[in-house]
Design an enzyme around this catalytic site. Structure first.
Site, PDB file in Angstrom:
ATOM      1  N   ARG A 103       0.842  -1.173   0.000  1.00 30.98           N
ATOM      2  CA  ARG A 103       0.000   0.000   0.000  1.00 30.98           C
ATOM      3  C   ARG A 103       0.884   1.230   0.000  1.00 30.98           C
ATOM      4  O   ARG A 103       1.711   1.387   0.895  1.00 30.98           O
ATOM      5  CB  ARG A 103      -0.864  -0.055   1.263  1.00 30.98           C
ATOM      6  CG  ARG A 103      -2.141   0.662   1.161  1.00 30.98           C
ATOM      7  CD  ARG A 103      -3.019   0.307   2.319  1.00 30.98           C
ATOM      8  NE  ARG A 103      -2.460   0.717   3.603  1.00 30.98           N
ATOM      9  CZ  ARG A 103      -3.198   1.039   4.653  1.00 30.98           C
ATOM     10  NH1 ARG A 103      -4.511   0.973   4.567  1.00 30.98           N
ATOM     11  NH2 ARG A 103      -2.649   1.385   5.783  1.00 30.98           N
ATOM     12  N   THR A 107      -0.827   7.616  -0.906  1.00 33.98           N
ATOM     13  CA  THR A 107      -2.136   7.535  -1.572  1.00 33.98           C
ATOM     14  C   THR A 107      -3.009   6.433  -0.968  1.00 33.98           C
ATOM     15  O   THR A 107      -4.210   6.399  -1.207  1.00 33.98           O
ATOM     16  CB  THR A 107      -1.953   7.196  -3.068  1.00 33.98           C
ATOM     17  OG1 THR A 107      -1.374   5.876  -3.157  1.00 33.98           O
ATOM     18  CG2 THR A 107      -1.060   8.198  -3.763  1.00 33.98           C
ATOM     19  N   ASP A 199       0.556  -2.936  12.844  1.00 33.56           N
ATOM     20  CA  ASP A 199       0.895  -3.403  11.495  1.00 33.56           C
ATOM     21  C   ASP A 199       1.102  -4.913  11.519  1.00 33.56           C
ATOM     22  O   ASP A 199       2.061  -5.413  12.121  1.00 33.56           O
ATOM     23  CB  ASP A 199       2.178  -2.689  11.030  1.00 33.56           C
ATOM     24  CG  ASP A 199       2.512  -3.004   9.577  1.00 33.56           C
ATOM     25  OD1 ASP A 199       2.521  -4.205   9.215  1.00 33.56           O
ATOM     26  OD2 ASP A 199       2.763  -2.065   8.805  1.00 33.56           O
ATOM     27  N   ASP A 202       4.538  -6.176  10.131  1.00 34.25           N
ATOM     28  CA  ASP A 202       5.654  -5.881  11.032  1.00 34.25           C
ATOM     29  C   ASP A 202       5.603  -6.766  12.279  1.00 34.25           C
ATOM     30  O   ASP A 202       6.635  -7.252  12.750  1.00 34.25           O
ATOM     31  CB  ASP A 202       5.615  -4.404  11.456  1.00 34.25           C
ATOM     32  CG  ASP A 202       6.028  -3.473  10.319  1.00 34.25           C
ATOM     33  OD1 ASP A 202       6.480  -3.979   9.275  1.00 34.25           O
ATOM     34  OD2 ASP A 202       5.885  -2.255  10.481  1.00 34.25           O
TER      35      ASP A 202
HETATM   36  C1  PRP Z   1      -1.314  -4.045   4.793  1.00 28.28           C
HETATM   37  C2  PRP Z   1      -2.181  -5.255   5.069  1.00 28.28           C
HETATM   38  C3  PRP Z   1      -3.014  -5.367   3.828  1.00 28.28           C
HETATM   39  C4  PRP Z   1      -3.198  -3.939   3.434  1.00 28.28           C
HETATM   40  C5  PRP Z   1      -4.553  -3.527   3.886  1.00 28.28           C
HETATM   41  O1  PRP Z   1      -0.267  -4.414   3.985  1.00 28.28           O
HETATM   42  O2  PRP Z   1      -1.461  -6.415   5.327  1.00 28.28           O
HETATM   43  O3  PRP Z   1      -2.391  -6.087   2.769  1.00 28.28           O
HETATM   44  O4  PRP Z   1      -2.191  -3.165   4.112  1.00 28.28           O
HETATM   45  O5  PRP Z   1      -4.797  -2.249   3.495  1.00 28.28           O
HETATM   46  P1  PRP Z   1      -5.918  -1.844   2.476  1.00 28.28           P
HETATM   47  O6  PRP Z   1      -7.146  -2.615   2.824  1.00 28.28           O
HETATM   48  O7  PRP Z   1      -6.053  -0.370   2.773  1.00 28.28           O
HETATM   49  O8  PRP Z   1      -5.432  -2.099   1.092  1.00 28.28           O
HETATM   50  P2  PRP Z   1       0.972  -3.476   3.628  1.00 28.28           P
HETATM   51  O9  PRP Z   1       0.717  -2.689   2.393  1.00 28.28           O
HETATM   52  O10 PRP Z   1       1.332  -2.657   4.845  1.00 28.28           O
HETATM   53  O11 PRP Z   1       2.099  -4.496   3.263  1.00 28.28           O
HETATM   54  P3  PRP Z   1       2.751  -5.671   4.115  1.00 28.28           P
HETATM   55  O12 PRP Z   1       1.746  -6.782   4.162  1.00 28.28           O
HETATM   56  O13 PRP Z   1       3.949  -5.990   3.319  1.00 28.28           O
HETATM   57  O14 PRP Z   1       3.076  -5.149   5.495  1.00 28.28           O
END
Ligand code: PRP
Length: 207
Positions: A103, A107, A199, A202
């Site tokens: 993400r 944005t 998170d 993390d």
């Molecule tokens: C987080 C989470 C989802 C996403 C959810 O991932 O694990 O995949 O954000 O957000 P959304 O519903 O607003 O799209 P992230 O992008 O932080 O990546 P990661 O899994 O690598 O930590």
């Protein structure tokens, strides 16, 4: 919404509470994610089609059943990885197809970075796995990818959702059932689920 399923199972509620706790360390966190995946799989697969099959017991023949559909597990990298083991332990005929999305911090839009799906679909059903359904952007993008691939039976399975994410996924894909352990209060200004668990990526991987 009839396609949104929030688990009421006491074990799910107990384990989710430990998962949320900021004192829960990475090792315990990963184990809890695996256990919650097992429990949620049981609930999310209630309508799995079965074929009849006769089984020979030591005492004679018994009526039995077989689940023959190939199920595609689609973890959204990275955080979705933690749910894979628990689901794989439960399902008889699975393939795992990773989709890499992150993400964008400004944005909040999902950016695709990994997709090795073959040209033609190799499964009948897909279970999209991601612990967090925040804005819903990642889940919607993943379902878009799977529908373009040619799979029409798709479910989303996660741990915690924001109402905003449930609404967005439901609007974009009303045919996709959503299975989660909780729908929390809201998203905050940086797109984190409140109160959530922080998170999920993390906390699983110690980053
Ligand atoms: C987080 C989470 C989802 C996403 C959810 O991932 O694990 O995949 O954000 O957000 P959304 O519903 O607003 O799209 P992230 O992008 O932080 O990546 P990661 O899994 O690598 O930590």
């Amino acid at each position: 919404m009839s396609h949104v399923h929030v688990s009421q199972h006491p074990l799910v509620l107990h384990k989710l509470s430990v998962l949320r706790d900021k004192e829960t360390d990475h090792r315990a966190f990963r184990e809890l994610v695996r256990e919650l995946a097992l429990l949620l799989t049981y609930e999310a697969t209630r309508d799995l089609p079965l074929q009849p099959k006769t089984v020979t017991t030591p005492m004679g023949e018994a009526k039995g059943y077989k689940s023959e559909d190939a199920i595609g597990l689609v973890p959204i990298l990275r955080a979705g990885l933690g749910l894979v083991d628990g689901v794989m332990e439960m399902l008889p005929n699975v393939q795992v197809w990773h989709i890499g999305l992150y993400r964008d911090e400004k944005t909040l839009r999902p950016v695709e970075y990994y997709n090795r799906l073959p040209t033609a679909p190799t499964v009948q059903v897909c279970l999209v796995l991601d612990p967090m359904l925040a804005t819903g952007g990642s889940a919607v993008a993943t379902v878009d990818i799977l529908k373009r691939w040619g799979v029409s039976r798709i479910k989303f399975m996660g741990l915690i959702a924001a109402p905003e994410g449930v609404e967005r996924l439901s609007k974009a894909h009303p045919d996709v059932p959503i299975h989660v352990a909780s729908i929390d209060d809201r998203l905050n200004e940086i797109g984190f689920i409140m109160p959530g668990l922080g998170d999920a990526g993390d906390r699983q991987f110690g980053t």
